[in-house]
Structure formats: C-alpha cells, structure tokens
Design a protein around this motif. Structure first.
Motif, mmCIF file in Angstrom:
data_model
loop_
_atom_site.group_PDB
_atom_site.id
_atom_site.type_symbol
_atom_site.label_atom_id
_atom_site.label_comp_id
_atom_site.label_asym_id
_atom_site.label_seq_id
_atom_site.Cartn_x
_atom_site.Cartn_y
_atom_site.Cartn_z
ATOM 1 N N GLU A 134 0.857 -1.177 0.000
ATOM 2 C CA GLU A 134 0.000 0.000 0.000
ATOM 3 C C GLU A 134 0.894 1.227 0.000
ATOM 4 O O GLU A 134 1.958 1.237 0.623
ATOM 5 N N ASN A 151 -0.693 4.384 0.536
ATOM 6 C CA ASN A 151 -1.504 5.464 1.109
ATOM 7 C C ASN A 151 -0.882 5.942 2.413
ATOM 8 O O ASN A 151 -0.159 5.213 3.090
ATOM 9 N N ARG A 159 -3.553 3.530 6.314
ATOM 10 C CA ARG A 159 -4.039 2.218 5.914
ATOM 11 C C ARG A 159 -4.709 1.560 7.106
ATOM 12 O O ARG A 159 -4.102 1.394 8.159
#
Length: 267
Positions: A31, A33, A36
C-alpha cells in the motif's frame, strides 16, 4: 508457534507512512496510502510480516481466538471448512477487509478509551465482539460470492472488492456513482457493472440498497433506535422514502416490523 490451533483476528491502523508491505506466508501486498486500516485473520500456521517506512504510527488490536470459541459464540456451521476456505483465498486477495465507517467508529472508541486508561472489560468485550461479527459477516459474504467470479481475472476481482468496499463504507452519505466507481477501479462503466454483478450477484446500486436495508434491520433489532434515527443513519432525510425502501426489501413497514420484535430478541 505450537500444536494448539488458534486464529488471530487483527485490526490495524497505520498512518504517517509512505509505504506499507504485508506478507502472509508466500503472498505479499503493498500500500502507498498515508493511512491504511484493515481487518484480517491469520491462522497459527501462518507467517505474518509487516514492513513500513520509517516514521510511521501504528494502532493495532489483536484477538487470539480458538476454533472452539468460534463454533460456540458465532454459531458457525462447518467452522473448520469455512475458515480453511477463507485462509486459502490469498490467491484471490480476499485476505483483508477495509475498515468501513462502522468498524472505524468502534476502533476509534477502543483506541481512545485505551489512551485514556478507561477501558472496562465489559465495554472492551462488547466492542470487540461487534468487530468480530462485522468481519465474519463480510468474510462469509465474500466466500459465498466467489463462484460468480470463476472467469474473472484476479486483478478484476481485486477491483470489484475495492468498489464494494467504497459502496458500503458509510450508509449515511450517498453511494458513489457508477462514474466514480469506474474511476476508482480504473475500468469502463460497462465493464464495472458487468463484473460487479458477476462477483456480487446484483448491480452496484441494487447491492448498495440491499446492504443498506439489511443494516437498517440490524439497527432495529439491536434496540433503542427510532425509525427517524435509523433513517437518518441510513442517509434518508425523508422518512417516507426510507419506509418505502424498507418495505420494498422486507415487505413490511418499519413501524410494523418494530412491533413484531419480541423484547427478549433485542440485543
């Protein structure tokens, strides 16, 4: 590790990180981002590794669950078969559930209470039981829908899971449009609608409505909620529209449904 069989239910909130990688046995997903949040389950046989860039913050909940507890308290039929099927779904990337609005609220309550050192055992148990219920309801929904997706690629299954998570994330606000879901999943609107129905059995908005009404019914059964309260939580400003939608789904008006609920059935 040992010979005693158990499962670990995990809820993670990781933020202030530019990248995150999770390895479960031989499967890995990443990921990028800044925040998360995920809920997932691993068995005592699994190797779980998590990596994050320096400077990250983590709040995490771990619940160790014996198989016998699941059978007794969740009343799951064929618990072992169901869990093994779930744990084998790593190839389809159905290992983690995005933390939706309801689960996020519960986790924030738990984390805030822990920070303030006001976490009574009864409160903790009640909230954790609700998180487990949310996760296992999702897990069995995902497993039951997999047969629809036999001829869809792994990548497209992942995209439909992402679209489904966006649809049911928060019922108090309007559902994302088809255009928004298509942009989120990086596919055409026609392909999105086709694949979503193959995976979940209904078109996106019909699926959203069914899930929204199921949530409304659950709130009524939980008790202490008026029709107006539940209607607002489900995103309705007009209670007549809410009542019509509820009756369309369950063939009974909310008021009549409430009258039929025995007091001893209220959670």
């Amino acid at each position: 590790k040992g010979d005693k069989e158990y499962y670990v239910f995990a809820c993670d909130k990781i933020y202030d990180t530019k990248e995150m990688r999770v390895n479960i046995d031989t499967e890995s997903f990443e990921e990028d981002n800044s925040v998360r949040s995920a809920m997932y389950l691993v068995s005592f046989l699994s190797d779980l590794e998590q990596y994050a860039a320096p400077g990250f913050n983590l709040k995490s909940l771990r619940v160790i669950i014996p198989k016998e507890w699941l059978a007794k308290y969740l009343k799951l039929d064929k618990v072992e078969e169901g869990l093994q099927k779930y744990l084998a779904l790593k190839a389809a990337s159905i290992t983690a559930k995005a933390v939706d609005f309801e689960a996020k609220t519960i986790l924030n309550e738990l984390f805030s209470a822990a920070d303030d050192h006001h976490l009574s055992p009864m409160y903790q148990q009640n909230r954790i039981m609700k998180l487990i219920e949310i996760f296992f309801s999702w897990m069995y929904d995902q497993m039951s829908n997999l047969h629809f997706a036999s001829d869809i690629s792994k990548e497209d299954i992942n995209r439909m899971i992402e679209a489904e998570a966006a649809l049911v994330n928060d019922f108090s606000i309007p559902a994302p449009t088809i255009t928004e879901l298509a942009a989120l999943t990086a596919m055409s609107e026609s392909k999105l609608k086709k694949n979503f129905k193959l995976v979940y059995g209904n078109p996106p908005y019909e699926y959203f409505q069914k899930k929204r009404m199921a949530k409304a019914r659950e709130l009524f059964l939980a008790g202490n909620r008026s029709i107006k309260d539940v209607g607002y939580l489900m995103g309705y400003a007009n209670m007549s529209n809410f009542s019509f939608a509820f009756k369309k789904e369950f063939n009974i008006l909310p008021g009549d449904f409430l009258k039929q609920i025995p007091q001893d059935a209220v959670q």
